[in-house]
Motif scaffolding. Structure first.
Motif, PDB file in Angstrom:
ATOM      1  N   ILE A   1       4.920  13.718   6.502  1.00 53.64           N
ATOM      2  CA  ILE A   1       5.344  12.325   6.612  1.00 53.64           C
ATOM      3  C   ILE A   1       5.741  11.980   8.048  1.00 53.64           C
ATOM      4  O   ILE A   1       5.443  10.874   8.532  1.00 53.64           O
ATOM      5  CB  ILE A   1       6.498  12.046   5.631  1.00 53.64           C
ATOM      6  N   ASP A   2       6.387  12.901   8.748  1.00 58.34           N
ATOM      7  CA  ASP A   2       6.774  12.626  10.141  1.00 58.34           C
ATOM      8  C   ASP A   2       5.554  12.346  11.007  1.00 58.34           C
ATOM      9  O   ASP A   2       5.561  11.436  11.849  1.00 58.34           O
ATOM     10  CB  ASP A   2       7.569  13.804  10.716  1.00 58.34           C
TER      11      ASP A   2
ATOM     12  N   CYS B   1       0.839  -1.201   0.000  1.00 59.17           N
ATOM     13  CA  CYS B   1       0.000   0.000   0.000  1.00 59.17           C
ATOM     14  C   CYS B   1       0.871   1.247   0.000  1.00 59.17           C
ATOM     15  O   CYS B   1       1.717   1.419   0.882  1.00 59.17           O
ATOM     16  CB  CYS B   1      -0.903   0.006   1.227  1.00 59.17           C
ATOM     17  N   LEU B   2       0.682   2.108  -0.991  1.00 59.57           N
ATOM     18  CA  LEU B   2       1.248   3.458  -0.975  1.00 59.57           C
ATOM     19  C   LEU B   2       0.189   4.353  -0.347  1.00 59.57           C
ATOM     20  O   LEU B   2      -0.920   4.457  -0.877  1.00 59.57           O
ATOM     21  CB  LEU B   2       1.578   3.937  -2.388  1.00 59.57           C
TER      22      LEU B   2
ATOM     23  N   TYR C   1       1.470  13.705  -0.694  1.00 56.95           N
ATOM     24  CA  TYR C   1       1.286  14.275  -2.026  1.00 56.95           C
ATOM     25  C   TYR C   1       1.831  15.698  -2.068  1.00 56.95           C
ATOM     26  O   TYR C   1       1.920  16.383  -1.047  1.00 56.95           O
ATOM     27  CB  TYR C   1      -0.173  14.186  -2.476  1.00 56.95           C
ATOM     28  N   GLN C   2       2.213  16.147  -3.270  1.00 55.68           N
ATOM     29  CA  GLN C   2       2.993  17.373  -3.411  1.00 55.68           C
ATOM     30  C   GLN C   2       2.217  18.566  -3.959  1.00 55.68           C
ATOM     31  O   GLN C   2       2.648  19.706  -3.804  1.00 55.68           O
ATOM     32  CB  GLN C   2       4.196  17.104  -4.334  1.00 55.68           C
ATOM     33  N   GLU C   3       1.104  18.328  -4.627  1.00 56.14           N
ATOM     34  CA  GLU C   3       0.448  19.394  -5.380  1.00 56.14           C
ATOM     35  C   GLU C   3      -0.740  20.005  -4.633  1.00 56.14           C
ATOM     36  O   GLU C   3      -1.554  20.712  -5.225  1.00 56.14           O
ATOM     37  CB  GLU C   3       0.012  18.855  -6.746  1.00 56.14           C
TER      38      GLU C   3
ATOM     39  N   SER D   1       8.662   7.579   2.077  1.00 53.47           N
ATOM     40  CA  SER D   1       9.249   8.091   0.844  1.00 53.47           C
ATOM     41  C   SER D   1       8.785   9.537   0.673  1.00 53.47           C
ATOM     42  O   SER D   1       7.615   9.850   0.975  1.00 53.47           O
ATOM     43  CB  SER D   1       8.813   7.242  -0.352  1.00 53.47           C
ATOM     44  N   PRO D   2       9.645  10.429   0.207  1.00 55.99           N
ATOM     45  CA  PRO D   2       9.311  11.862   0.258  1.00 55.99           C
ATOM     46  C   PRO D   2       8.212  12.321  -0.689  1.00 55.99           C
ATOM     47  O   PRO D   2       7.619  13.376  -0.470  1.00 55.99           O
ATOM     48  CB  PRO D   2      10.639  12.539  -0.087  1.00 55.99           C
ATOM     49  N   SER D   3       7.907  11.550  -1.744  1.00 55.69           N
ATOM     50  CA  SER D   3       6.915  11.998  -2.712  1.00 55.69           C
ATOM     51  C   SER D   3       6.220  10.796  -3.323  1.00 55.69           C
ATOM     52  O   SER D   3       6.741   9.665  -3.278  1.00 55.69           O
ATOM     53  CB  SER D   3       7.569  12.823  -3.824  1.00 55.69           C
TER      54      SER D   3
END
Length: 467
Positions: free
Chosen positions: A407-408, A369-370, A398-400, A425-427
């Motif tokens: 994430i922390d 799972c992401l 998510y970035q947008e 994972s950062p993105s």
């Protein structure tokens, strides 16, 4: 070879259209946007139908010239709207479909028979709205929000295209939603579960009252609400409006049949029998996977059947073809087969549970799972529901869109909740790559937890090079 004057002129015209398009998008993104920043809304008082009424009046009240089907609900409203629109299109109607949010392009919010407006049509609509917005910005009540402008743009486009009927999905709640200035032939409330509790209320009954705000005097209501207290509220409001109501599980009876998972299809759709009074259909087939889609489809069938009284007739063959051809992006959407890659916009406990039930019978060596979610969601409950199904999690943000939970913070929640291994994972793009670096063709990857994550993973997959 030199460029001809005709070709040069066409290129310049095209560049001008594209430049105006970008200016229009920037204008929209500059407005208050509760989709991106729900924290900006202090409560129901942030949503003002008076402002929306003023906006629509200034552009000629296009909604008054259009018939529509109006759909609210905590989950299932987008799928139900798509099914209704597809059935009516199959029956030969010109159908506008208004949904939100969009995955990639703003114009996805208002399509006609599945087609997006052209950039030139978009420019014409947005430039008209810009002029009106400039006037309203000077007034005490203030100018329109992003979603109010999106709703107005949809009405303008549907009127210009002379649609036979518009299918309108509520954005948030119902009572004070900007789509609620309309004249529906039938209203649908798909389900009630806890979501957006800060704005809609902390109980199913309070949320139901907000969503029941779309019920209009003497206009038929189709309800898929099964929660007892919430269903009681829907019926109370319908009675107060003298609106006849058809209830799933009562007047509307369905029997769902699971798909054959031995078929070549990875995510086959369910089928169901439908019965209402003397009307019955056997073995209605769906392409959208998941048992929950049979309930959404039953509401769509009931709504379409109710339109007979308005002179809109759909044959059984058109009904069957429309249901089978109805598909919606980012809802258990299969975008790769080996390994299986699925993107899904589930973002509340009820929709996550429906996703898990849909994926449980899908064979896979491992299921990964992401996951990303929004600050205003119950991430603990979402992860708890997903934990039993997946063998591994990759947590990301998510970035947008600024709503993503850091994430922390997500990692701290996962440490308390998850019993299976997880990493970060950062993105979304890096999470997707990380997953593919460790999977075999027999594995399954699912990106879920947010509409915005599903959209970004889908975009990253399209841009990536595949073997």
């Amino acid at each position: 070879m030199t460029e001809s004057s005709t070709t040069r002129s066409q290129r310049q015209d095209s560049e001008e259209v594209s430049a105006r398009y970008e200016q229009g998008i920037n204008f929209l993104l500059g407005r208050i946007n509760y989709e991106r920043r729900p924290d900006l809304a202090s409560g129901p008082q942030s949503f003002r139908l008076g402002r929306m009424q003023s906006l629509l009046h200034r552009i000629g009240d296009p909604q008054n010239d259009l018939s529509c089907v109006h759909i609210a609900g905590s989950k299932g409203k987008g799928s139900t709207a798509t099914m209704v629109a597809q059935i009516l299109e199959t029956a030969g109607l010109k159908v506008g479909l208004f949904t939100s949010p969009h995955a990639h392009r703003f114009e996805e919010r208002f399509t006609v028979n599945g087609l997006l407006p052209s950039e030139e049509d978009f420019n014409s609509i947005i430039e008209q709205l810009q002029r009106v917005t400039a006037e309203m910005d000077l007034e005490a009540s203030g100018g329109p929000t992003f979603f109010e402008l999106a709703t107005a743009a949809g009405w303008l486009h549907f009127k210009k295209q002379q649609v036979d009927l518009a299918v309108i999905e509520v954005g948030l709640g119902g009572r004070l939603d900007s789509t609620n200035i309309c004249h529906p032939l039938v209203s649908i409330i798909t389900s009630i579960s806890k979501d957006h509790t800060r704005l809609l209320g902390g109980t199913e009954a309070l949320i139901a009252r907000e969503k029941a705000g779309i019920i209009k005097h003497q206009i038929p209501v189709i309800s898929g609400v099964l929660h007892p207290e919430a269903a009681a509220v829907i019926h109370e409001v319908a009675d107060s409006q003298a609106s006849p109501i058809l209830q799933l599980g009562r007047e509307l009876k369905t029997t769902a049949s699971p798909p054959d998972h031995n078929s070549e299809l990875i995510l086959p759709g369910w089928s169901f029998d439908f019965e209402h009074g003397e009307t019955s259909f056997k073995d209605l087939q769906l392409s959208m996977p998941g048992e929950h889609q049979t309930r959404n489809a039953a509401l769509a069938v009931a709504a379409v059947m109710s339109l007979k009284d308005q002179g809109i007739h759909v044959s059984e063959s058109q009904l069957r073809e429309g249901l089978l051809s109805a598909r919606i992006p980012l809802r258990v959407e299969l975008i790769n087969r080996k390994p299986v890659l699925i993107i899904d916009a589930a973002h509340n406990p009820a929709s996550i549970q429906a996703l898990c039930e849909t994926l449980k019978p899908v064979p896979a060596r491992r299921k990964i799972c992401l996951f990303a979610s929004s600050r205003d969601k119950d991430c603990e409950e979402l992860l708890r529901s997903l934990d039993y199904l997946f063998d591994e999690f990759i947590l990301t943000a998510y970035q947008e869109n600024p709503r993503a939970i850091p994430i922390d913070d997500l990692e701290a929640i996962a440490q308390r909740i998850l019993t299976t291994p997880f990493s970060t994972s950062p993105s979304p793009t890096s999470a997707l790559q990380q997953a593919f670096n460790s999977v075999s063709p027999q594995d399954l990857i699912c990106a879920t937890g947010s509409f915005f994550l599903a959209a970004e993973i889908g975009k990253a997959w399209k841009l990536a090079e595949h073997p």
